[in-house]
Design a protein around this motif. Sequence first.
Motif, PDB file in Angstrom:
ATOM      1  N   LYS A  63       0.864  -1.535   0.232  1.00 12.83           N
ATOM      2  CA  LYS A  63       0.103   0.336  -0.153  1.00 12.83           C
ATOM      3  C   LYS A  63       0.687   1.356   0.360  1.00 12.83           C
ATOM      4  O   LYS A  63       0.538   2.124  -0.449  1.00 12.83           O
ATOM      5  CB  LYS A  63      -0.562  -0.283   1.107  1.00 12.83           C
ATOM      6  CG  LYS A  63      -1.768   1.267   1.082  1.00 12.83           C
ATOM      7  CD  LYS A  63      -3.121   0.490   2.181  1.00 12.83           C
ATOM      8  CE  LYS A  63      -3.981   2.170   1.866  1.00 12.83           C
ATOM      9  NZ  LYS A  63      -4.749   1.793   0.498  1.00 12.83           N
ATOM     10  N   PHE A  64       1.811   1.573   0.850  1.00 14.01           N
ATOM     11  CA  PHE A  64       2.985   2.513   0.670  1.00 14.01           C
ATOM     12  C   PHE A  64       4.238   2.268   0.782  1.00 14.01           C
ATOM     13  O   PHE A  64       4.912   2.186   1.723  1.00 14.01           O
ATOM     14  CB  PHE A  64       2.981   3.098   2.197  1.00 14.01           C
ATOM     15  CG  PHE A  64       1.790   3.490   2.688  1.00 14.01           C
ATOM     16  CD1 PHE A  64       0.733   4.419   2.129  1.00 14.01           C
ATOM     17  CD2 PHE A  64       0.978   2.366   3.540  1.00 14.01           C
ATOM     18  CE1 PHE A  64      -0.142   4.772   2.517  1.00 14.01           C
ATOM     19  CE2 PHE A  64      -0.469   2.650   4.494  1.00 14.01           C
ATOM     20  CZ  PHE A  64      -1.307   4.143   4.027  1.00 14.01           C
ATOM     21  N   PRO A  65       4.653   1.857  -0.633  1.00  8.49           N
ATOM     22  CA  PRO A  65       6.357   0.849  -0.866  1.00  8.49           C
ATOM     23  C   PRO A  65       6.961   2.019  -1.414  1.00  8.49           C
ATOM     24  O   PRO A  65       8.037   1.981  -1.686  1.00  8.49           O
ATOM     25  CB  PRO A  65       5.608   0.605  -3.382  1.00  8.49           C
ATOM     26  CG  PRO A  65       4.468   1.466  -3.617  1.00  8.49           C
ATOM     27  CD  PRO A  65       3.427   2.079  -2.147  1.00  8.49           C
ATOM     28  N   LEU A  66       6.419   3.330  -1.203  1.00 15.91           N
ATOM     29  CA  LEU A  66       7.782   4.774  -1.336  1.00 15.91           C
ATOM     30  C   LEU A  66       8.442   4.845  -0.286  1.00 15.91           C
ATOM     31  O   LEU A  66       9.047   5.908   0.385  1.00 15.91           O
ATOM     32  CB  LEU A  66       7.375   5.893  -1.898  1.00 15.91           C
ATOM     33  CG  LEU A  66       6.846   5.353  -3.434  1.00 15.91           C
ATOM     34  CD1 LEU A  66       5.995   7.239  -3.791  1.00 15.91           C
ATOM     35  CD2 LEU A  66       7.433   4.897  -4.173  1.00 15.91           C
ATOM     36  N   TYR A  91      15.397  -6.320   0.544  1.00 15.12           N
ATOM     37  CA  TYR A  91      15.821  -5.311  -0.019  1.00 15.12           C
ATOM     38  C   TYR A  91      15.924  -5.225  -1.665  1.00 15.12           C
ATOM     39  O   TYR A  91      15.446  -4.204  -1.730  1.00 15.12           O
ATOM     40  CB  TYR A  91      17.639  -5.224   0.366  1.00 15.12           C
ATOM     41  CG  TYR A  91      17.415  -4.533   1.841  1.00 15.12           C
ATOM     42  CD1 TYR A  91      17.962  -3.065   1.938  1.00 15.12           C
ATOM     43  CD2 TYR A  91      18.439  -5.057   2.661  1.00 15.12           C
ATOM     44  CE1 TYR A  91      18.469  -2.273   2.616  1.00 15.12           C
ATOM     45  CE2 TYR A  91      18.469  -4.476   4.278  1.00 15.12           C
ATOM     46  CZ  TYR A  91      18.449  -3.457   4.032  1.00 15.12           C
ATOM     47  OH  TYR A  91      18.653  -3.066   4.795  1.00 15.12           O
ATOM     48  N   GLU A  92      15.832  -6.449  -1.457  1.00 20.01           N
ATOM     49  CA  GLU A  92      15.640  -6.516  -2.851  1.00 20.01           C
ATOM     50  C   GLU A  92      14.139  -5.580  -3.535  1.00 20.01           C
ATOM     51  O   GLU A  92      13.660  -5.275  -4.145  1.00 20.01           O
ATOM     52  CB  GLU A  92      16.175  -7.976  -3.842  1.00 20.01           C
ATOM     53  CG  GLU A  92      17.466  -8.048  -3.165  1.00 20.01           C
ATOM     54  CD  GLU A  92      18.557  -9.475  -3.945  1.00 20.01           C
ATOM     55  OE1 GLU A  92      17.458 -10.081  -4.833  1.00 20.01           O
ATOM     56  OE2 GLU A  92      19.433  -9.278  -4.059  1.00 20.01           O
ATOM     57  N   ARG A  93      13.395  -6.358  -3.375  1.00 17.11           N
ATOM     58  CA  ARG A  93      11.733  -6.043  -3.402  1.00 17.11           C
ATOM     59  C   ARG A  93      11.816  -4.956  -3.377  1.00 17.11           C
ATOM     60  O   ARG A  93      10.932  -4.200  -3.691  1.00 17.11           O
ATOM     61  CB  ARG A  93      11.065  -6.714  -2.369  1.00 17.11           C
ATOM     62  CG  ARG A  93      10.557  -8.623  -2.335  1.00 17.11           C
ATOM     63  CD  ARG A  93       9.475  -9.180  -1.325  1.00 17.11           C
ATOM     64  NE  ARG A  93       8.670  -8.587  -1.578  1.00 17.11           N
ATOM     65  CZ  ARG A  93       7.751  -7.810   0.151  1.00 17.11           C
ATOM     66  NH1 ARG A  93       8.389  -8.908   0.927  1.00 17.11           N
ATOM     67  NH2 ARG A  93       6.677  -7.290   0.343  1.00 17.11           N
ATOM     68  N   GLY A  94      12.848  -3.475  -2.171  1.00 19.66           N
ATOM     69  CA  GLY A  94      12.571  -2.365  -1.942  1.00 19.66           C
ATOM     70  C   GLY A  94      12.647  -2.318  -3.430  1.00 19.66           C
ATOM     71  O   GLY A  94      12.520  -0.932  -3.233  1.00 19.66           O
ATOM     72  N   ILE A  95      14.147  -1.678  -3.053  1.00 18.93           N
ATOM     73  CA  ILE A  95      15.137  -1.989  -4.373  1.00 18.93           C
ATOM     74  C   ILE A  95      14.135  -1.547  -5.482  1.00 18.93           C
ATOM     75  O   ILE A  95      14.399  -0.751  -6.073  1.00 18.93           O
ATOM     76  CB  ILE A  95      15.970  -2.522  -4.893  1.00 18.93           C
ATOM     77  CG1 ILE A  95      17.198  -1.474  -3.483  1.00 18.93           C
ATOM     78  CG2 ILE A  95      17.145  -1.842  -5.841  1.00 18.93           C
ATOM     79  CD1 ILE A  95      17.679  -0.795  -3.002  1.00 18.93           C
ATOM     80  N   ILE A  98      11.323   1.400  -5.568  1.00 18.47           N
ATOM     81  CA  ILE A  98      11.618   2.688  -5.059  1.00 18.47           C
ATOM     82  C   ILE A  98      13.441   2.671  -5.592  1.00 18.47           C
ATOM     83  O   ILE A  98      13.940   3.046  -4.710  1.00 18.47           O
ATOM     84  CB  ILE A  98      11.309   3.377  -3.876  1.00 18.47           C
ATOM     85  CG1 ILE A  98      11.668   2.574  -2.258  1.00 18.47           C
ATOM     86  CG2 ILE A  98       9.784   3.466  -3.557  1.00 18.47           C
ATOM     87  CD1 ILE A  98      11.950   3.502  -1.040  1.00 18.47           C
ATOM     88  N   SER A  99      13.983   2.487  -6.786  1.00 19.65           N
ATOM     89  CA  SER A  99      15.144   2.392  -7.200  1.00 19.65           C
ATOM     90  C   SER A  99      15.825   3.722  -6.999  1.00 19.65           C
ATOM     91  O   SER A  99      16.527   3.452  -6.989  1.00 19.65           O
ATOM     92  CB  SER A  99      14.859   1.121  -8.256  1.00 19.65           C
ATOM     93  OG  SER A  99      14.448   2.190  -9.650  1.00 19.65           O
ATOM     94  N   PRO A 100      15.088   4.661  -7.639  1.00 15.16           N
ATOM     95  CA  PRO A 100      15.995   5.692  -6.733  1.00 15.16           C
ATOM     96  C   PRO A 100      15.820   6.196  -5.699  1.00 15.16           C
ATOM     97  O   PRO A 100      16.825   7.338  -5.699  1.00 15.16           O
ATOM     98  CB  PRO A 100      14.771   7.297  -8.034  1.00 15.16           C
ATOM     99  CG  PRO A 100      13.742   6.713  -8.005  1.00 15.16           C
ATOM    100  CD  PRO A 100      13.455   4.813  -7.731  1.00 15.16           C
ATOM    101  N   SER A 101      15.770   5.497  -4.709  1.00 12.68           N
ATOM    102  CA  SER A 101      15.838   5.861  -3.565  1.00 12.68           C
ATOM    103  C   SER A 101      17.412   5.595  -2.905  1.00 12.68           C
ATOM    104  O   SER A 101      17.868   4.587  -2.485  1.00 12.68           O
ATOM    105  CB  SER A 101      14.861   5.180  -2.755  1.00 12.68           C
ATOM    106  OG  SER A 101      15.407   5.085  -0.721  1.00 12.68           O
ATOM    107  N   VAL A 102      18.087   6.951  -2.682  1.00  8.20           N
ATOM    108  CA  VAL A 102      19.104   6.554  -2.491  1.00  8.20           C
ATOM    109  C   VAL A 102      19.510   6.385  -1.073  1.00  8.20           C
ATOM    110  O   VAL A 102      20.204   5.430  -0.421  1.00  8.20           O
ATOM    111  CB  VAL A 102      20.054   8.743  -2.388  1.00  8.20           C
ATOM    112  CG1 VAL A 102      21.296   8.013  -1.891  1.00  8.20           C
ATOM    113  CG2 VAL A 102      20.614   8.884  -4.164  1.00  8.20           C
ATOM    114  N   ASP A 103      18.822   6.442  -0.073  1.00  4.33           N
ATOM    115  CA  ASP A 103      18.482   6.193   1.445  1.00  4.33           C
ATOM    116  C   ASP A 103      19.050   4.233   1.261  1.00  4.33           C
ATOM    117  O   ASP A 103      19.828   4.002   2.438  1.00  4.33           O
ATOM    118  CB  ASP A 103      17.678   6.767   2.076  1.00  4.33           C
ATOM    119  CG  ASP A 103      17.706   8.373   2.026  1.00  4.33           C
ATOM    120  OD1 ASP A 103      19.238   8.778   2.297  1.00  4.33           O
ATOM    121  OD2 ASP A 103      16.642   8.876   2.701  1.00  4.33           O
TER     122      ASP A 103
END
Length: 124
Positions: A63-66, A91-95, A98-103
């Motif tokens: 629901k809130f992937p970002l 982590y791979e699912r998160g990347i 939101i692949s542009p997330s530097v954090d």
Amino acid sequence: MADYNYGGSEEENAELKKLEADCFETWERLVRAAEALEGGVNRNSNPQAITTVRNVYDRFLAKFPLLFGYWKKYADLEFSITGTEAADMVYERGIASISPSVDLWTNYCSFKAETSHDTDNIRE
């Protein structure tokens, strides 16, 4: 929170924005409650508690992937429950979400550097 124009009157839009905020706060409380099951879910927790917290995180992040911080919290939780491979998958699912997330990339790279057993593949 995103600033949407719902197409209605200003009063209707304000009410929908309030509901949206309440929804997020409710989900956030649900995540905290799931994490706190049995005094804090870990590798020694009841399998039902582990399944519950995983399901809550999966649904919350769908629901809130970002929200990169929650990807990190979920990866940390998986690391404490199952170990490196499960955390790496989170982590791979998160990347992927939101692949542009530097954090998130920074946290993932730190995690990989800390958990890698193959020091030949780590560059300084």
